[in-house]
Scaffold this motif. Structure first.
Motif, PDB file in Angstrom:
ATOM      1  N   ILE A   1      -5.232  15.781  -4.851  1.00  9.43           N
ATOM      2  CA  ILE A   1      -5.223  14.326  -4.748  1.00  9.43           C
ATOM      3  C   ILE A   1      -5.166  13.965  -6.129  1.00  9.43           C
ATOM      4  O   ILE A   1      -5.704  13.946  -6.903  1.00  9.43           O
TER       5      ILE A   1
ATOM      6  N   ARG B   1       0.904  -1.335  -0.063  1.00 10.86           N
ATOM      7  CA  ARG B   1       0.186   0.102   0.059  1.00 10.86           C
ATOM      8  C   ARG B   1       0.966   1.213  -0.076  1.00 10.86           C
ATOM      9  O   ARG B   1       1.794   1.284   0.594  1.00 10.86           O
ATOM     10  N   CYS B   2       0.214   2.268  -0.457  1.00  5.14           N
ATOM     11  CA  CYS B   2       0.966   3.530  -0.738  1.00  5.14           C
ATOM     12  C   CYS B   2       0.113   4.787  -0.360  1.00  5.14           C
ATOM     13  O   CYS B   2      -0.779   4.628  -0.867  1.00  5.14           O
ATOM     14  N   HIS B   3       0.667   5.670   0.415  1.00  2.54           N
ATOM     15  CA  HIS B   3      -0.353   6.809   0.553  1.00  2.54           C
ATOM     16  C   HIS B   3       0.557   8.038   0.015  1.00  2.54           C
ATOM     17  O   HIS B   3       1.507   8.371   0.536  1.00  2.54           O
TER      18      HIS B   3
ATOM     19  N   GLU C   1       0.599  12.048  -0.318  1.00  2.00           N
ATOM     20  CA  GLU C   1      -0.209  13.566   0.285  1.00  2.00           C
ATOM     21  C   GLU C   1      -0.484  14.139  -0.889  1.00  2.00           C
ATOM     22  O   GLU C   1      -0.165  13.952  -2.217  1.00  2.00           O
TER      23      GLU C   1
END
Length: 138
Positions: free
Chosen positions: A49, A2-4, A6
């Protein structure tokens, strides 16, 4: 895995869109396809986003093709954002955060008033009378 990510700033988003167009073969035409004012609109509606920006760009390219437009205008972005229901997030200006706080305070005060009123409702008053009279109920 998983990657988040900003949210991107306006300049970061501008470079991101231009790079994606370059990889797709647009090269020097990136600023013609997505002018500065259009990227401003994309940033406003996507709030930086990346996934939302991608979705806005993709859908606006399809909409522009359908309209036989040579470039993506802020109006096309606005239309696509409305279709995706992203326009509700930007209806208020950033300076209106104080009014949001005041609005939330009013809502909370009204909820508190309703809770107090409910505690004093006829059922609550009936329960108070029972306890004062000494009548015990289950």
């Amino acid at each position: 895995l998983r990657c988040h990510l900003e949210p991107l700033g306006l300049e970061e988003l501008r470079r991101y869109i231009h790079r994606r167009l370059e990889l797709a073969g647009a090269n020097s035409h990136a600023t013609i396809i997505f002018p500065e004012s259009t990227i401003d609109a994309i940033h406003r509606f996507s709030q930086g986003i990346p996934r939302l920006a991608n979705t806005l760009c993709e859908n606006s390219l399809v909409a522009a093709y359908g309209q036989q437009a040579k470039n993506i205008t802020p109006e096309i972005i606005q239309e696509v954002a409305a279709d995706l229901r992203l326009n509700h997030a930007v209806t208020e200006s950033p300076g209106s955060s104080a009014s949001k706080i005041e609005q939330r305070k009013k809502i909370l005060m009204e909820l508190y008033r309703l809770i107090e009123e409910f505690a004093r409702s006829p059922r609550g008053a009936f329960d108070e009378m029972k306890s004062e009279s000494g009548v015990k109920t289950k």
